[in-house]
Design an enzyme around this catalytic site. Structure first.
Site, PDB file in Angstrom:
ATOM      1  N   TYR A  70       0.841  -1.204   0.000  1.00 17.19           N
ATOM      2  CA  TYR A  70       0.000   0.000   0.000  1.00 17.19           C
ATOM      3  C   TYR A  70       0.876   1.254   0.000  1.00 17.19           C
ATOM      4  CZ  TYR A  70      -3.750   3.141   1.651  1.00 17.19           C
ATOM      5  OH  TYR A  70      -4.676   4.156   1.794  1.00 17.19           O
ATOM      6  N   ASP A  71       1.822   1.319   0.960  1.00 22.07           N
ATOM      7  CA  ASP A  71       2.631   2.536   1.113  1.00 22.07           C
ATOM      8  C   ASP A  71       3.444   2.822  -0.155  1.00 22.07           C
ATOM      9  OD1 ASP A  71       1.711   1.906   3.629  1.00 22.07           O
ATOM     10  OD2 ASP A  71       3.624   2.137   4.647  1.00 22.07           O
TER      11      ASP A  71
ATOM     12  N   ASN B  61      -6.180   9.477   8.449  1.00 25.04           N
ATOM     13  CA  ASN B  61      -7.286   8.599   8.908  1.00 25.04           C
ATOM     14  C   ASN B  61      -8.639   9.327   8.922  1.00 25.04           C
ATOM     15  OD1 ASN B  61      -4.676   7.720  10.129  1.00 25.04           O
ATOM     16  ND2 ASN B  61      -5.941   5.964  10.698  1.00 25.04           N
TER      17      ASN B  61
ATOM     18  N   VAL C 249     -11.644   2.870  14.105  1.00 23.68           N
ATOM     19  CA  VAL C 249     -12.900   3.506  14.541  1.00 23.68           C
ATOM     20  C   VAL C 249     -14.066   2.535  14.367  1.00 23.68           C
ATOM     21  CG1 VAL C 249     -14.513   5.392  14.106  1.00 23.68           C
ATOM     22  CG2 VAL C 249     -12.058   5.839  14.068  1.00 23.68           C
TER      23      VAL C 249
ATOM     24  N   GLN D 280       0.132   4.481  20.658  1.00 22.96           N
ATOM     25  CA  GLN D 280       0.313   5.032  19.310  1.00 22.96           C
ATOM     26  C   GLN D 280      -0.807   6.033  19.029  1.00 22.96           C
ATOM     27  OE1 GLN D 280      -0.835   2.003  20.028  1.00 22.96           O
ATOM     28  NE2 GLN D 280      -1.858   0.969  18.342  1.00 22.96           N
TER      29      GLN D 280
ATOM     30  N   ARG E 109      -3.193   8.619  16.359  1.00 17.48           N
ATOM     31  CA  ARG E 109      -3.753   8.913  15.048  1.00 17.48           C
ATOM     32  C   ARG E 109      -4.583  10.194  15.193  1.00 17.48           C
ATOM     33  NH1 ARG E 109      -0.781   5.217  14.268  1.00 17.48           N
ATOM     34  NH2 ARG E 109      -1.044   3.403  12.903  1.00 17.48           N
TER      35      ARG E 109
ATOM     36  N   ARG F 174       0.954   9.873  14.321  1.00 17.04           N
ATOM     37  CA  ARG F 174       0.541  10.440  13.030  1.00 17.04           C
ATOM     38  C   ARG F 174      -0.357  11.655  13.281  1.00 17.04           C
ATOM     39  NH1 ARG F 174      -2.335   6.341   9.504  1.00 17.04           N
ATOM     40  NH2 ARG F 174      -0.283   5.583   8.923  1.00 17.04           N
TER      41      ARG F 174
HETATM   42  P1  NAD Z   1     -12.791   1.680   0.447  1.00 21.29           P
HETATM   43  O1  NAD Z   1     -12.151   0.340   0.500  1.00 21.29           O
HETATM   44  O2  NAD Z   1     -14.094   1.844   1.150  1.00 21.29           O
HETATM   45  O3  NAD Z   1     -12.979   2.152  -1.039  1.00 21.29           O
HETATM   46  C1  NAD Z   1     -12.091   1.804  -2.077  1.00 21.29           C
HETATM   47  C2  NAD Z   1     -12.914   1.486  -3.301  1.00 21.29           C
HETATM   48  O4  NAD Z   1     -12.038   1.153  -4.388  1.00 21.29           O
HETATM   49  C3  NAD Z   1     -13.843   0.273  -3.096  1.00 21.29           C
HETATM   50  O5  NAD Z   1     -15.135   0.586  -3.520  1.00 21.29           O
HETATM   51  C4  NAD Z   1     -13.201  -0.815  -3.948  1.00 21.29           C
HETATM   52  O6  NAD Z   1     -14.120  -1.782  -4.405  1.00 21.29           O
HETATM   53  C5  NAD Z   1     -12.574  -0.005  -5.057  1.00 21.29           C
HETATM   54  N1  NAD Z   1     -11.465  -0.685  -5.718  1.00 21.29           N
HETATM   55  C6  NAD Z   1     -10.425  -1.337  -5.142  1.00 21.29           C
HETATM   56  N2  NAD Z   1      -9.610  -1.834  -6.097  1.00 21.29           N
HETATM   57  C7  NAD Z   1     -10.153  -1.481  -7.294  1.00 21.29           C
HETATM   58  C8  NAD Z   1      -9.784  -1.722  -8.643  1.00 21.29           C
HETATM   59  N3  NAD Z   1      -8.674  -2.398  -8.955  1.00 21.29           N
HETATM   60  N4  NAD Z   1     -10.577  -1.226  -9.622  1.00 21.29           N
HETATM   61  C9  NAD Z   1     -11.699  -0.526  -9.322  1.00 21.29           C
HETATM   62  N5  NAD Z   1     -12.106  -0.289  -8.061  1.00 21.29           N
HETATM   63  C10 NAD Z   1     -11.337  -0.762  -7.064  1.00 21.29           C
HETATM   64  O7  NAD Z   1     -11.708   2.723   1.004  1.00 21.29           O
HETATM   65  P2  NAD Z   1     -11.859   4.286   1.295  1.00 21.29           P
HETATM   66  O8  NAD Z   1     -11.586   4.491   2.721  1.00 21.29           O
HETATM   67  O9  NAD Z   1     -13.098   4.815   0.683  1.00 21.29           O
HETATM   68  O10 NAD Z   1     -10.584   4.834   0.502  1.00 21.29           O
HETATM   69  C11 NAD Z   1     -10.711   5.473  -0.757  1.00 21.29           C
HETATM   70  C12 NAD Z   1      -9.355   5.981  -1.189  1.00 21.29           C
HETATM   71  O11 NAD Z   1      -8.848   6.911  -0.235  1.00 21.29           O
HETATM   72  C13 NAD Z   1      -8.301   4.892  -1.337  1.00 21.29           C
HETATM   73  O12 NAD Z   1      -7.514   5.167  -2.470  1.00 21.29           O
HETATM   74  C14 NAD Z   1      -7.471   5.033  -0.081  1.00 21.29           C
HETATM   75  O13 NAD Z   1      -6.150   4.611  -0.281  1.00 21.29           O
HETATM   76  C15 NAD Z   1      -7.554   6.526   0.192  1.00 21.29           C
HETATM   77  N6  NAD Z   1      -7.359   6.821   1.615  1.00 21.29           N
HETATM   78  C16 NAD Z   1      -8.344   6.590   2.524  1.00 21.29           C
HETATM   79  C17 NAD Z   1      -8.123   6.873   3.853  1.00 21.29           C
HETATM   80  C18 NAD Z   1      -9.184   6.667   4.910  1.00 21.29           C
HETATM   81  O14 NAD Z   1      -8.922   6.927   6.095  1.00 21.29           O
HETATM   82  N7  NAD Z   1     -10.372   6.239   4.583  1.00 21.29           N
HETATM   83  C19 NAD Z   1      -6.878   7.371   4.266  1.00 21.29           C
HETATM   84  C20 NAD Z   1      -5.896   7.564   3.309  1.00 21.29           C
HETATM   85  C21 NAD Z   1      -6.151   7.312   1.978  1.00 21.29           C
HETATM   86  N1  UDP Z   2      -5.968  -0.614  16.069  1.00 16.56           N
HETATM   87  C1  UDP Z   2      -6.268  -1.115  17.331  1.00 16.56           C
HETATM   88  N2  UDP Z   2      -7.326  -1.951  17.433  1.00 16.56           N
HETATM   89  C2  UDP Z   2      -8.110  -2.291  16.379  1.00 16.56           C
HETATM   90  C3  UDP Z   2      -7.796  -1.773  15.097  1.00 16.56           C
HETATM   91  C4  UDP Z   2      -6.699  -0.936  14.988  1.00 16.56           C
HETATM   92  O1  UDP Z   2      -5.603  -0.826  18.328  1.00 16.56           O
HETATM   93  O2  UDP Z   2      -9.062  -3.072  16.583  1.00 16.56           O
HETATM   94  C5  UDP Z   2      -4.831   0.322  15.961  1.00 16.56           C
HETATM   95  C6  UDP Z   2      -3.824  -0.030  14.867  1.00 16.56           C
HETATM   96  O3  UDP Z   2      -2.849  -0.921  15.358  1.00 16.56           O
HETATM   97  C7  UDP Z   2      -3.252   1.344  14.565  1.00 16.56           C
HETATM   98  C8  UDP Z   2      -4.433   2.299  14.777  1.00 16.56           C
HETATM   99  O4  UDP Z   2      -5.356   1.567  15.591  1.00 16.56           O
HETATM  100  O5  UDP Z   2      -2.243   1.668  15.499  1.00 16.56           O
HETATM  101  C9  UDP Z   2      -5.118   2.710  13.483  1.00 16.56           C
HETATM  102  O6  UDP Z   2      -5.388   1.548  12.735  1.00 16.56           O
HETATM  103  P1  UDP Z   2      -6.193   1.587  11.361  1.00 16.56           P
HETATM  104  O7  UDP Z   2      -6.150   0.198  10.811  1.00 16.56           O
HETATM  105  O8  UDP Z   2      -7.512   2.206  11.572  1.00 16.56           O
HETATM  106  O9  UDP Z   2      -5.397   2.595  10.438  1.00 16.56           O
HETATM  107  P2  UDP Z   2      -3.853   2.845  10.105  1.00 16.56           P
HETATM  108  O10 UDP Z   2      -2.987   1.937  10.916  1.00 16.56           O
HETATM  109  O11 UDP Z   2      -3.758   2.568   8.654  1.00 16.56           O
HETATM  110  O12 UDP Z   2      -3.648   4.246  10.484  1.00 16.56           O
END
Ligand code: NAD
Ligand code: UDP
Length: 319
Positions: free
Chosen positions: A151-152, A180, A194, A215, A217, A283
């Protein structure tokens, strides 16, 4: 950018059946745009867009962004990618493909159409940051071979592609680094903190804190985030980012657990489980650039956002 001559914008949202994408689509339709939602439904859910089925300005296309896409639109929001660690680690090769091939395909589309294109990048490009709070100038501390790397590094490579298309082809790119975000329509089972805590508390199950919960967020409510997306896309064609979008109020995970428990009275207890590999220790976004460039900042406090999200999950679990 030249708009289509009938005056209404046609906007492509990839990942539109997901959590953030479906909220973005609601706002685009509210303001009168036409929306093409492209999603392969890997983590998305048609229930997130069911309410739009009769809307003549809304169209859904099941498609994987790893494959080329030939459509006619005026703007592109590229959100397609699984976002929760549980989901993106399920098929890590596909996660990298989605970020990288998806970016190449959507950038190619934007290039042909001369359309502005927004990229949903992430705070994960900072990895486990040694600079706090994170500014856009920080290059990050990312493990290239760990379980979060699909992902990263996928998102980092996508950023590289966006800025190379900008430099090489003059594309109007908008790269947002999203921190987040939470709110209604999160998946109940995607493992994000959450949704996990709320669902566990509502079901009377133990609240699973990974590590010692120290940690941190910073949690942004979805409506605030989507307002940031729209401001960024509306910003001039000289604004490309990257721009951090998130809420700068920082909480420990233990504080989040206690807050959630205090809002949902029940028999849940806090339990401690091992910290996943490469879990970032802290973060928090520095959002000075978003404030000064977009005039944007979040408005919804965690307490209010949690109340709204709890109400959503309560009714989702009941039904
Ligand atoms: P989500 O999983 O709810 O939505 C992602 C959507 O992308 C889904 O509907 C999934 O079916 C679709 N998808 C995945 N792979 C695909 C592919 N190959 N082709 C077409 N569709 C595909 O996640 P989200 O939280 O809504 O995240 C949306 C975007 O925002 C992502 O790119 C994610 O990396 C980015 N983002 C989200 C957060 C967050 O906190 N929610 C934080 C950082 C970045
Ligand atoms: N986390 C936790 N309990 C849970 C799910 C997540 O303590 O049931 C922690 C996780 O280890 C991380 C933080 O909550 O430190 C945020 O996790 P999340 O998966 O929501 O997002 P990200 O790590 O990608 O910021």
């Amino acid at each position: 950018m030249a708009k289509r001559d009938f005056g209404r914008r046609r906007v492509l949202v990839t990942g539109g059946a997901g959590f953030l994408g479906s909220h973005l689509i609601d706002r685009l339709l509210d303001r009168g745009d036409e929306v093409l939602c492209v999603d392969n439904l890997f983590t998305g859910d048609k229930r997130n867009i069911d309410h739009l089925a009769g809307n003549p300005r809304f169209e859904f296309m099941r498609h994987d962004v790893c494959l080329p896409l030939f459509v006619e639109v005026d703007e592109i929001f590229n959100l397609a990618c699984p976002a929760s660690p549980v989901h993106y680690q399920h098929d890590p090769v596909q996660t990298t493909k989605t970020s990288v091939h998806g970016a190449i395909n959507m950038l190619g589309l934007a290039k042909r159409l001369k359309a502005p294109i927004f990229q949903a990048s992430t705070s994960e490009v900072y990895g486990d940051p040694s600079v706090h709070p994170q500014t856009e100038a920080y290059w990050g501390n990312v493990n290239p071979i760990g379980i979060r790397s699909c992902y990263d590094e996928g998102k980092r490579c996508a950023e590289t592609l966006f800025f190379d298309y900008h430099r090489q082809h003059g594309l109007d790119v908008k790269v947002a680094r999203i921190f987040n975000t939470y709110g209604p329509r999160m998946h109940a089972g995607d493992g994000r903190v959450v949704s996990n805590f709320i669902v566990q508390a509502l079901l009377g199950e133990d609240i699973t804190i990974y590590g010692d919960g120290s940690q941190t967020r910073s949690f942004c409510y979805v409506d605030d985030l989507v307002a940031g997306f729209l401001s960024f896309m509306e910003a001039g064609s000289d604004v490309h980012g990257p721009i951090n979008l998130g809420n700068p109020n920082e909480f420990t995970i233990r504080e989040l657990a206690e807050k959630t428990l205090s809002k949902i009275s029940g028999k849940s207890k806090l339990v401690y489980q091992p910290l996943p590999q490469d879990d970032p220790t802290q973060r928090r976004p520095d959002i000075s650039v978003a404030r000064s460039t977009l005039g944007w900042e979040p408005k919804v406090e965690l307490d209010e956002g949690l109340d709204r999200t709890i109400a959503y999950f309560r009714s989702a679990l009941e039904s």
